[in-house]
Design a protein around this motif. Structure first.
Motif, PDB file in Angstrom:
ATOM      1  N   LYS A 114       0.833  -1.206   0.000  1.00 29.88           N
ATOM      2  CA  LYS A 114       0.000   0.000   0.000  1.00 29.88           C
ATOM      3  C   LYS A 114       0.866   1.255   0.000  1.00 29.88           C
ATOM      4  O   LYS A 114       0.569   2.228  -0.697  1.00 29.88           O
ATOM      5  CB  LYS A 114      -0.932   0.009   1.211  1.00 29.88           C
ATOM      6  CG  LYS A 114      -1.871   1.216   1.200  1.00 29.88           C
ATOM      7  CD  LYS A 114      -2.813   1.231   2.355  1.00 29.88           C
ATOM      8  CE  LYS A 114      -3.794   2.382   2.259  1.00 29.88           C
ATOM      9  NZ  LYS A 114      -3.258   3.651   1.806  1.00 29.88           N
ATOM     10  N   GLU A 117       2.265   1.647  -3.507  1.00 25.98           N
ATOM     11  CA  GLU A 117       1.187   2.064  -4.418  1.00 25.98           C
ATOM     12  C   GLU A 117       0.845   3.532  -4.215  1.00 25.98           C
ATOM     13  O   GLU A 117       0.599   4.260  -5.181  1.00 25.98           O
ATOM     14  CB  GLU A 117      -0.047   1.185  -4.215  1.00 25.98           C
ATOM     15  CG  GLU A 117       0.124  -0.215  -4.784  1.00 25.98           C
ATOM     16  CD  GLU A 117      -0.950  -1.183  -4.318  1.00 25.98           C
ATOM     17  OE1 GLU A 117      -1.809  -0.788  -3.488  1.00 25.98           O
ATOM     18  OE2 GLU A 117      -0.924  -2.344  -4.769  1.00 25.98           O
ATOM     19  N   TYR A 122       3.863   0.237  -9.035  1.00 29.71           N
ATOM     20  CA  TYR A 122       2.990  -0.911  -9.196  1.00 29.71           C
ATOM     21  C   TYR A 122       3.843  -2.161  -9.354  1.00 29.71           C
ATOM     22  O   TYR A 122       4.970  -2.123  -9.825  1.00 29.71           O
ATOM     23  CB  TYR A 122       2.026  -0.736 -10.364  1.00 29.71           C
ATOM     24  CG  TYR A 122       2.673  -0.590 -11.718  1.00 29.71           C
ATOM     25  CD1 TYR A 122       2.901  -1.697 -12.526  1.00 29.71           C
ATOM     26  CD2 TYR A 122       3.060   0.672 -12.192  1.00 29.71           C
ATOM     27  CE1 TYR A 122       3.500  -1.559 -13.766  1.00 29.71           C
ATOM     28  CE2 TYR A 122       3.661   0.811 -13.430  1.00 29.71           C
ATOM     29  CZ  TYR A 122       3.869  -0.311 -14.216  1.00 29.71           C
ATOM     30  OH  TYR A 122       4.474  -0.179 -15.441  1.00 29.71           O
ATOM     31  N   TRP A 131       8.856  -3.760  -8.088  1.00 26.65           N
ATOM     32  CA  TRP A 131       7.923  -2.640  -8.197  1.00 26.65           C
ATOM     33  C   TRP A 131       8.525  -1.593  -9.130  1.00 26.65           C
ATOM     34  O   TRP A 131       9.728  -1.398  -9.145  1.00 26.65           O
ATOM     35  CB  TRP A 131       7.662  -2.040  -6.812  1.00 26.65           C
ATOM     36  CG  TRP A 131       6.901  -2.965  -5.922  1.00 26.65           C
ATOM     37  CD1 TRP A 131       7.393  -4.061  -5.258  1.00 26.65           C
ATOM     38  CD2 TRP A 131       5.512  -2.921  -5.627  1.00 26.65           C
ATOM     39  NE1 TRP A 131       6.392  -4.681  -4.556  1.00 26.65           N
ATOM     40  CE2 TRP A 131       5.227  -4.006  -4.771  1.00 26.65           C
ATOM     41  CE3 TRP A 131       4.481  -2.058  -5.998  1.00 26.65           C
ATOM     42  CZ2 TRP A 131       3.950  -4.258  -4.274  1.00 26.65           C
ATOM     43  CZ3 TRP A 131       3.205  -2.302  -5.498  1.00 26.65           C
ATOM     44  CH2 TRP A 131       2.951  -3.388  -4.642  1.00 26.65           C
ATOM     45  N   ARG A 133       7.903   2.347 -11.432  1.00 29.11           N
ATOM     46  CA  ARG A 133       7.191   3.616 -11.571  1.00 29.11           C
ATOM     47  C   ARG A 133       7.852   4.411 -12.689  1.00 29.11           C
ATOM     48  O   ARG A 133       9.081   4.474 -12.775  1.00 29.11           O
ATOM     49  CB  ARG A 133       7.272   4.372 -10.242  1.00 29.11           C
ATOM     50  CG  ARG A 133       6.752   5.779 -10.271  1.00 29.11           C
ATOM     51  CD  ARG A 133       6.731   6.401  -8.890  1.00 29.11           C
ATOM     52  NE  ARG A 133       8.044   6.906  -8.482  1.00 29.11           N
ATOM     53  CZ  ARG A 133       8.266   7.546  -7.333  1.00 29.11           C
ATOM     54  NH1 ARG A 133       7.273   7.723  -6.465  1.00 29.11           N
ATOM     55  NH2 ARG A 133       9.461   7.982  -7.022  1.00 29.11           N
TER      56      ARG A 133
END
Length: 200
Positions: A114, A117, A122, A131, A133
């Protein structure tokens, strides 16, 4: 619950004590109970990308008391013992993902996910431990920032790696408040070398 004592050989024989819940005495929850870990192949590929793109910076950090940063996903309570003084005999509701609970790893993973995010990252479909971005370099060229997660050992790959870490550091405390280029990750030693004028 019970206390677990340890001596960290790699940290100048630092002594450590941790209270652990007796999760082995409870039934397994229906939901997932593990935290995702980045695949070694993903680490190799992305470290190669970082080596070839000299402008990419690396920063690493280790989250302190990682599981305790997350809210518990299991309903637990404990009865206070004599060490709690005048609170002895009272019932305490466990609000944090204590070490030893079967759902604590998943609770921490959900809490970290969380946070990432909320920062615009993502998770990769191919490897949930990676992850990414979208970002823009100073000259306007677009690229991706990456974060690799092996439970609470995190590596960031970005032109602004320390700034990215500072964003995430608003939610987590890092061990020894250190954010620095990694010297090792998942047992592999990392170092920069210069080959034919190219830093790798």
């Amino acid at each position: 619950g019970h206390m677990v004592f340890d001596v960290k050989l790699g940290e100048n024989f630092r002594r450590k004590a941790r209270y652990c819940a007796d999760g082995h005495k409870t039934e397994a929850p229906a939901a997932l109970t593990y935290s995702t870990v980045v695949l070694r192949d993903s680490v190799r590929i992305l470290l190669m990308v970082a080596a070839l793109a000299e402008w990419i910076g690396l920063a690493m950090w280790d989250i302190q008391n990682a599981f305790l940063t997350a809210p518990a996903i299991e309903k637990c309570y404990m009865v206070a013992g004599p060490e709690f003084g005048d609170k002895q005999g009272k019932t305490f509701i466990v609000r944090r993902a204590l070490y030893g609970l079967k759902g604590s790893a998943a609770a921490f993973r959900s809490h970290l996910a969380k946070t990432l995010e909320d920062q615009g990252f993502y998770s990769s479909y191919a490897d949930p431990g990676v992850w990414m971005r979208a970002a823009v370099k100073g000259d306007g060229e677009e690229y991706y920032e990456y974060i690799l997660c092996y439970v609470d050992d995190i590596v960031c790959m970005s032109m602004n790696a320390k700034e990215v870490m500072a964003e995430i550091g608003k939610q987590f405390k890092f061990k020894k408040d250190k954010v620095e280029p990694p010297e090792s990750y998942l047992g592999a030693r990392l170092r920069k070398r210069n080959l034919d004028g190219l830093d790798m």
